[in-house]
Design a protein around this motif. Structure first.
Motif, PDB file in Angstrom:
ATOM      1  N   THR A  57       0.647  -1.416  -0.214  1.00  0.00           N
ATOM      2  CA  THR A  57      -0.153  -0.115   0.021  1.00  0.00           C
ATOM      3  C   THR A  57       0.945   1.927   0.183  1.00  0.00           C
ATOM      4  N   SER A  58       2.000   1.585   0.056  1.00  0.00           N
ATOM      5  CA  SER A  58       2.942   1.960   0.575  1.00  0.00           C
ATOM      6  C   SER A  58       3.181   2.974  -1.171  1.00  0.00           C
ATOM      7  N   PRO A  59       3.304   3.860  -1.299  1.00  0.00           N
ATOM      8  CA  PRO A  59       2.890   4.882  -3.064  1.00  0.00           C
ATOM      9  C   PRO A  59       4.551   4.511  -3.297  1.00  0.00           C
ATOM     10  N   GLU A  60       5.708   4.465  -2.393  1.00  0.00           N
ATOM     11  CA  GLU A  60       7.277   4.311  -3.134  1.00  0.00           C
ATOM     12  C   GLU A  60       7.570   3.271  -3.481  1.00  0.00           C
ATOM     13  N   THR A  61       6.464   2.252  -2.634  1.00  0.00           N
ATOM     14  CA  THR A  61       7.220   0.425  -3.109  1.00  0.00           C
ATOM     15  C   THR A  61       5.598  -0.494  -3.985  1.00  0.00           C
ATOM     16  N   ALA A  62       4.619   0.097  -4.094  1.00  0.00           N
ATOM     17  CA  ALA A  62       3.180  -0.839  -4.225  1.00  0.00           C
ATOM     18  C   ALA A  62       3.811  -1.365  -5.548  1.00  0.00           C
TER      19      ALA A  62
END
Length: 55
Positions: free
Chosen positions: A25-30
């Protein structure tokens, strides 16, 4: 297994799933997480198909 061992295993699983949720859910890792998941599904499906055809 004793109750303590079961509790420790469940706590460990909770921590693992919490980390996976953060990755998904993280924008950097999704983006990279879901690309990896889809790639893994494709590779495993191709391997299953190959084993089904050859075997």
């Amino acid at each position: 297994m004793s109750y303590f061992d079961t509790f420790i295993v469940l706590t460990l699983l909770e921590d693992i799933f919490k980390g996976v949720k953060e990755l998904a859910t993280s924008p950097e890792t999704a983006k990279w997480f879901w690309c990896f998941v889809v790639g893994l599904i494709v590779v495993l499906s191709a391997a299953l198909l190959l084993v089904s055809i050859v075997g």
